[in-house]
Enzyme design. Structure first.
Site, PDB file in Angstrom:
ATOM      1  N   TYR A 203      71.066  65.430  10.217  1.00 52.77           N
ATOM      2  CA  TYR A 203      69.953  64.544  10.579  1.00 52.77           C
ATOM      3  C   TYR A 203      70.242  63.101  10.155  1.00 52.77           C
ATOM      4  O   TYR A 203      70.241  62.202  10.991  1.00 52.77           O
ATOM      5  CB  TYR A 203      68.675  65.050   9.915  1.00 52.77           C
ATOM      6  CG  TYR A 203      67.428  64.271  10.272  1.00 52.77           C
ATOM      7  CD1 TYR A 203      66.813  64.428  11.505  1.00 52.77           C
ATOM      8  CD2 TYR A 203      66.859  63.386   9.356  1.00 52.77           C
ATOM      9  CE1 TYR A 203      65.654  63.723  11.826  1.00 52.77           C
ATOM     10  CE2 TYR A 203      65.702  62.684   9.664  1.00 52.77           C
ATOM     11  CZ  TYR A 203      65.101  62.854  10.898  1.00 52.77           C
ATOM     12  OH  TYR A 203      63.955  62.157  11.210  1.00 52.77           O
ATOM     13  N   ASN A 232      58.090  58.356   6.096  1.00 51.74           N
ATOM     14  CA  ASN A 232      57.226  59.553   6.247  1.00 51.74           C
ATOM     15  C   ASN A 232      55.879  59.227   6.890  1.00 51.74           C
ATOM     16  O   ASN A 232      55.120  58.410   6.375  1.00 51.74           O
ATOM     17  CB  ASN A 232      56.964  60.206   4.889  1.00 51.74           C
ATOM     18  CG  ASN A 232      58.239  60.708   4.251  1.00 51.74           C
ATOM     19  OD1 ASN A 232      59.171  59.929   4.049  1.00 51.74           O
ATOM     20  ND2 ASN A 232      58.311  61.982   3.969  1.00 51.74           N
ATOM     21  N   ARG A 244      56.688  70.099   6.389  1.00 53.81           N
ATOM     22  CA  ARG A 244      56.680  68.814   5.693  1.00 53.81           C
ATOM     23  C   ARG A 244      55.555  68.804   4.672  1.00 53.81           C
ATOM     24  O   ARG A 244      54.588  69.562   4.775  1.00 53.81           O
ATOM     25  CB  ARG A 244      56.562  67.662   6.691  1.00 53.81           C
ATOM     26  CG  ARG A 244      57.886  67.441   7.391  1.00 53.81           C
ATOM     27  CD  ARG A 244      57.842  66.313   8.389  1.00 53.81           C
ATOM     28  NE  ARG A 244      57.467  66.758   9.714  1.00 53.81           N
ATOM     29  CZ  ARG A 244      57.477  65.981  10.794  1.00 53.81           C
ATOM     30  NH1 ARG A 244      57.831  64.716  10.674  1.00 53.81           N
ATOM     31  NH2 ARG A 244      57.128  66.441  11.974  1.00 53.81           N
ATOM     32  N   GLN A 267      59.662  63.077  -7.649  1.00 51.52           N
ATOM     33  CA  GLN A 267      60.251  62.368  -6.499  1.00 51.52           C
ATOM     34  C   GLN A 267      59.118  61.682  -5.724  1.00 51.52           C
ATOM     35  O   GLN A 267      57.998  62.214  -5.688  1.00 51.52           O
ATOM     36  CB  GLN A 267      61.081  63.310  -5.606  1.00 51.52           C
ATOM     37  CG  GLN A 267      60.336  64.347  -4.805  1.00 51.52           C
ATOM     38  CD  GLN A 267      60.123  65.650  -5.563  1.00 51.52           C
ATOM     39  OE1 GLN A 267      59.921  65.642  -6.773  1.00 51.52           O
ATOM     40  NE2 GLN A 267      60.125  66.782  -4.874  1.00 51.52           N
ATOM     41  N   ARG A 333      61.493  56.898  -2.449  1.00 50.96           N
ATOM     42  CA  ARG A 333      61.544  56.237  -1.138  1.00 50.96           C
ATOM     43  C   ARG A 333      60.292  55.393  -0.929  1.00 50.96           C
ATOM     44  O   ARG A 333      59.175  55.874  -1.110  1.00 50.96           O
ATOM     45  CB  ARG A 333      61.676  57.263  -0.036  1.00 50.96           C
ATOM     46  CG  ARG A 333      62.384  56.687   1.171  1.00 50.96           C
ATOM     47  CD  ARG A 333      63.186  57.676   1.922  1.00 50.96           C
ATOM     48  NE  ARG A 333      62.339  58.648   2.574  1.00 50.96           N
ATOM     49  CZ  ARG A 333      62.787  59.831   2.976  1.00 50.96           C
ATOM     50  NH1 ARG A 333      64.037  60.178   2.782  1.00 50.96           N
ATOM     51  NH2 ARG A 333      61.972  60.658   3.565  1.00 50.96           N
TER      52      ARG A 333
HETATM   53  N1  LIG Z   1      57.320  61.983  11.292  1.00 56.70           N
HETATM   54  C1  LIG Z   1      58.088  61.371  10.417  1.00 56.70           C
HETATM   55  O1  LIG Z   1      57.755  61.285   9.236  1.00 56.70           O
HETATM   56  C2  LIG Z   1      59.350  60.712  10.861  1.00 56.70           C
HETATM   57  C3  LIG Z   1      60.050  59.949   9.933  1.00 56.70           C
HETATM   58  C4  LIG Z   1      61.225  59.332  10.336  1.00 56.70           C
HETATM   59  C5  LIG Z   1      61.673  59.435  11.637  1.00 56.70           C
HETATM   60  N2  LIG Z   1      60.964  60.183  12.507  1.00 56.70           N
HETATM   61  C6  LIG Z   1      61.502  60.305  13.866  1.00 56.70           C
HETATM   62  O2  LIG Z   1      60.466  60.203  14.827  1.00 56.70           O
HETATM   63  C7  LIG Z   1      60.705  61.084  15.918  1.00 56.70           C
HETATM   64  C8  LIG Z   1      59.516  61.999  16.155  1.00 56.70           C
HETATM   65  O3  LIG Z   1      59.235  62.712  14.972  1.00 56.70           O
HETATM   66  P1  LIG Z   1      57.999  63.709  14.876  1.00 56.70           P
HETATM   67  O4  LIG Z   1      57.530  63.678  13.482  1.00 56.70           O
HETATM   68  O5  LIG Z   1      57.080  63.452  15.973  1.00 56.70           O
HETATM   69  O6  LIG Z   1      58.753  65.095  15.077  1.00 56.70           O
HETATM   70  P2  LIG Z   1      58.399  66.358  15.994  1.00 56.70           P
HETATM   71  O7  LIG Z   1      59.357  67.422  15.561  1.00 56.70           O
HETATM   72  O8  LIG Z   1      56.955  66.637  15.957  1.00 56.70           O
HETATM   73  O9  LIG Z   1      58.762  65.838  17.461  1.00 56.70           O
HETATM   74  C9  LIG Z   1      60.061  65.835  17.971  1.00 56.70           C
HETATM   75  C10 LIG Z   1      59.985  66.185  19.452  1.00 56.70           C
HETATM   76  O10 LIG Z   1      61.297  66.158  20.001  1.00 56.70           O
HETATM   77  C11 LIG Z   1      61.485  67.338  20.785  1.00 56.70           C
HETATM   78  N3  LIG Z   1      62.922  67.645  20.793  1.00 56.70           N
HETATM   79  C12 LIG Z   1      63.699  68.029  19.764  1.00 56.70           C
HETATM   80  N4  LIG Z   1      64.967  68.196  20.170  1.00 56.70           N
HETATM   81  C13 LIG Z   1      65.000  67.905  21.496  1.00 56.70           C
HETATM   82  C14 LIG Z   1      66.006  67.893  22.486  1.00 56.70           C
HETATM   83  N5  LIG Z   1      67.272  68.231  22.209  1.00 56.70           N
HETATM   84  N6  LIG Z   1      65.667  67.526  23.743  1.00 56.70           N
HETATM   85  C15 LIG Z   1      64.381  67.212  24.064  1.00 56.70           C
HETATM   86  N7  LIG Z   1      63.388  67.217  23.163  1.00 56.70           N
HETATM   87  C16 LIG Z   1      63.691  67.547  21.891  1.00 56.70           C
HETATM   88  C17 LIG Z   1      60.652  68.395  20.091  1.00 56.70           C
HETATM   89  O11 LIG Z   1      60.349  69.511  20.901  1.00 56.70           O
HETATM   90  C18 LIG Z   1      59.416  67.584  19.718  1.00 56.70           C
HETATM   91  O12 LIG Z   1      58.486  67.551  20.758  1.00 56.70           O
HETATM   92  C19 LIG Z   1      62.007  61.813  15.593  1.00 56.70           C
HETATM   93  O13 LIG Z   1      63.059  61.128  16.215  1.00 56.70           O
HETATM   94  C20 LIG Z   1      62.131  61.665  14.102  1.00 56.70           C
HETATM   95  O14 LIG Z   1      63.467  61.689  13.675  1.00 56.70           O
HETATM   96  C21 LIG Z   1      59.827  60.837  12.166  1.00 56.70           C
HETATM   97  O1  LIG Z   2      55.865  72.116   0.325  1.00 60.35           O
HETATM   98  C1  LIG Z   2      56.523  71.101   0.024  1.00 60.35           C
HETATM   99  C2  LIG Z   2      57.341  70.409   0.940  1.00 60.35           C
HETATM  100  C3  LIG Z   2      58.035  69.312   0.516  1.00 60.35           C
HETATM  101  N1  LIG Z   2      57.913  68.875  -0.764  1.00 60.35           N
HETATM  102  C4  LIG Z   2      58.611  67.637  -1.224  1.00 60.35           C
HETATM  103  O2  LIG Z   2      58.010  66.575  -0.546  1.00 60.35           O
HETATM  104  C5  LIG Z   2      58.954  65.534  -0.312  1.00 60.35           C
HETATM  105  C6  LIG Z   2      58.896  65.159   1.148  1.00 60.35           C
HETATM  106  O3  LIG Z   2      59.402  66.222   1.917  1.00 60.35           O
HETATM  107  P1  LIG Z   2      59.199  66.331   3.514  1.00 60.35           P
HETATM  108  O4  LIG Z   2      59.820  67.610   3.908  1.00 60.35           O
HETATM  109  O5  LIG Z   2      57.799  66.111   3.847  1.00 60.35           O
HETATM  110  O6  LIG Z   2      59.978  65.101   4.088  1.00 60.35           O
HETATM  111  P2  LIG Z   2      61.280  64.293   3.662  1.00 60.35           P
HETATM  112  O7  LIG Z   2      60.832  63.064   2.980  1.00 60.35           O
HETATM  113  O8  LIG Z   2      62.238  65.149   2.925  1.00 60.35           O
HETATM  114  O9  LIG Z   2      61.883  63.975   5.072  1.00 60.35           O
HETATM  115  C7  LIG Z   2      61.063  63.202   5.927  1.00 60.35           C
HETATM  116  O10 LIG Z   2      61.367  61.886   5.846  1.00 60.35           O
HETATM  117  C8  LIG Z   2      62.087  61.209   6.797  1.00 60.35           C
HETATM  118  C9  LIG Z   2      61.977  61.724   8.165  1.00 60.35           C
HETATM  119  O11 LIG Z   2      63.000  61.254   8.965  1.00 60.35           O
HETATM  120  C10 LIG Z   2      61.948  63.173   8.206  1.00 60.35           C
HETATM  121  O12 LIG Z   2      61.709  63.468   9.538  1.00 60.35           O
HETATM  122  C11 LIG Z   2      60.904  63.692   7.333  1.00 60.35           C
HETATM  123  O13 LIG Z   2      60.731  65.036   7.398  1.00 60.35           O
HETATM  124  C12 LIG Z   2      60.289  66.076  -0.768  1.00 60.35           C
HETATM  125  O14 LIG Z   2      60.582  65.564  -2.039  1.00 60.35           O
HETATM  126  C13 LIG Z   2      60.082  67.578  -0.873  1.00 60.35           C
HETATM  127  O15 LIG Z   2      60.854  68.135  -1.895  1.00 60.35           O
HETATM  128  C14 LIG Z   2      57.111  69.542  -1.671  1.00 60.35           C
HETATM  129  O16 LIG Z   2      56.980  69.151  -2.836  1.00 60.35           O
HETATM  130  N2  LIG Z   2      56.453  70.636  -1.241  1.00 60.35           N
END
Ligand SMILES: NC(=O)c1ccc[n+]([C@@H]2O[C@H](COP(=O)([O-])OP(=O)(O)OC[C@H]3O[C@@H](n4cnc5c(N)ncnc54)[C@H](O)[C@@H]3O)[C@@H](O)[C@H]2O)c1
Ligand SMILES: O=c1ccn([C@@H]2O[C@H](COP(=O)(O)OP(=O)(O)O[C@H]3OC[C@@H](O)[C@H](O)[C@H]3O)[C@@H](O)[C@H]2O)c(=O)[nH]1
Length: 373
Positions: A203, A232, A244, A267, A333
């Site tokens: 990722y 996040n 998450r 963290q 972060r």
């Molecule tokens: N939500 C966050 O905290 C967060 C943080 C950093 C970056 N992002 C980025 O934002 C974007 C959206 O995140 P989200 O939280 O909505 O995640 P999400 O998992 O809810 O949405 C991702 C979408 O992409 C689709 N997808 C995955 N692989 C695919 C593929 N190969 N072809 C077509 N569709 C595909 C999934 O079905 C889903 O609908 C992602 O690019 C993610 O990396 C999200």
């Molecule tokens: O049940 C849980 C899940 C997670 N956590 C902690 O919560 C923190 C956040 O974890 P998350 O899984 O929500 O997300 P992360 O921060 O690791 O990654 C995230 O940040 C950047 C984005 O690009 C990613 O898509 C997103 O998932 C981590 O330190 C993890 O250890 C818990 O303490 N309990």
């Protein structure tokens, strides 16, 4: 019959293709903006689609393979004349005509992106290459040469129509490009501290390559690019068992289960409400800056603090339980959002304590747990 029809076909194929409808050249003609949202059936994508559909000049096309997204997130738009939903995996080429691309497709929850790491890296690298290829193909070219040969006046008019659009592609990158950051808070100029061979690399390294590809297409082919580094984000429509932290804690609190804090619990993360994020993405797309630009809420919390807040706001009876963590979990972060403030005039409005109850409401509805329980 057969010979007649083959004669007919032959005649048609030597004919010039028809010119666009004369309505296109009428004084009041205003073409719609066709916007592709990859990953539009997911959490952030579906909120972005809602916002884009509010503008009657937008036609929105979603391409999604439904790995972590769902049609349910888009149900209010299915059948709408300005909306199209395509089941499509971005690792395969997509040949359509669009004016803008928001490229979000990629699983975002660590549990899901680690589930099939090879597919995750393909989605980031091949998926981004395919979307850049599409942007390059449709980018501002508009078939001028063909029309120029055929009709000089028409070509000029098409140029006027075409010049209303600036074709752009926006990538949703991530704060994970900073890895386990040694600089705090993280400005865009920080190059990060990423493990290239760890379980999260599919990722975070995948997104780093995606950013590289965006800039290479920008420098080599002159593509208009935008890169958002998203921190996040939380809000309604997150998958209930997404894994998450915010969705886990809210679902656990509503089910009366212990909140699972992964050790050590000190963290930190910074949580942005989804409507603020969508606002930032649209401002970045519409503005003149390529980025990368951090989008996130600088309010920083330890995971123990987050668990305590969820417990206090949602269910004071639940326990907080310490559980084992996963490898390479970033220890801290927090976004430096000076650039977003200065260049986009953007900063988040919704504090964590105000966003959590909105998400609680959505989770209660979906889990069927009402307030009295
Ligand atoms: N939500 C966050 O905290 C967060 C943080 C950093 C970056 N992002 C980025 O934002 C974007 C959206 O995140 P989200 O939280 O909505 O995640 P999400 O998992 O809810 O949405 C991702 C979408 O992409 C689709 N997808 C995955 N692989 C695919 C593929 N190969 N072809 C077509 N569709 C595909 C999934 O079905 C889903 O609908 C992602 O690019 C993610 O990396 C999200
Ligand atoms: O049940 C849980 C899940 C997670 N956590 C902690 O919560 C923190 C956040 O974890 P998350 O899984 O929500 O997300 P992360 O921060 O690791 O990654 C995230 O940040 C950047 C984005 O690009 C990613 O898509 C997103 O998932 C981590 O330190 C993890 O250890 C818990 O303490 N309990």
């Amino acid at each position: 019959m057969a010979s007649n029809s083959s004669n007919g076909d032959h005649q048609t194929s030597t004919k010039q293709p028809p010119l666009p409808s004369p309505l296109r050249f009428s004084k009041f003609f205003q073409s719609n903006m066709r916007i592709l949202v990859t990953g539009g059936a997911g959490f952030i994508g579906s909120h972005l689609v809602d916002r884009l559909m509010e503008n009657e000049k937008n036609e929105v096309i979603v391409a999604d393979n439904y790995f972590t997204g769902s049609k349910d997130n888009l149900k209010k738009w299915i059948g709408h004349p300005r909306f199209e939903l395509i089941r499509h995996d971005v690792t395969e080429p997509l040949l359509i005509e669009v004016d803008q691309i928001y490229h979000l497709a990629c699983p975002a929850s660590p549990i899901f992106y680690k589930y099939n790491p090879v597919k995750t890296i393909k989605t980031n690298v091949i998926g981004t290459l395919n979307m850049l290829g599409l942007a390059k193909r449709v980018g501002a070219r508009f078939g001028f040469l063909l029309y120029f040969q055929r009709n000089l006046k028409c070509c000029y008019k098409l140029f006027l129509i075409g010049s209303n659009f600036l074709d752009r592609i926006l990538l949703t990158s991530t704060s994970e490009v900073y890895g386990d950051p040694l600089v705090h808070p993280q400005p865009e100029s920080y190059w990060g501290n990423v493990n290239p061979i760890g379980v999260r690399s599919c990722y975070d390294e995948g997104k780093r390559v995606a950013e590289t590809l965006m800039f290479d297409y920008h420098r080599q082919h002159g593509l208009e690019i935008r890169i958002a580094r998203i921190f996040n984000t939380y809000g309604p429509r997150m998958n209930i068992d997404d894994g998450r932290v915010v969705s886990n804690f809210i679902a656990q609190a509503l089910r009366g289960e212990p909140l699972t804090v992964q050790s050590p619990g000190t963290q930190t993360r910074s949580f942005c409400y989804v409507s603020d994020m969508v606002d930032g993405l649209i401002r970045l797309m519409e503005g003149p800056n390529t980025g990368p630009i951090n989008l996130g809420n600088p309010g920083e919390f330890t995971m123990v603090e987050l668990a305590e807040t969820v417990k206090e706001l949602i269910n004071p009876k639940v326990e907080i339980k310490m559980v084992e963590n996963t490898p390479d979990d970033p220890r801290q972060r927090k976004p430096d959002i000076s650039q977003a403030k200065e260049l986009l005039g953007w900063e988040p409005k919704i504090k964590l304590r105000d966003g959590l109850p909105r998400m609680e409401e959505d989770f209660r509805l979906r889990l069927g747990v009402d307030k009295s329980n």
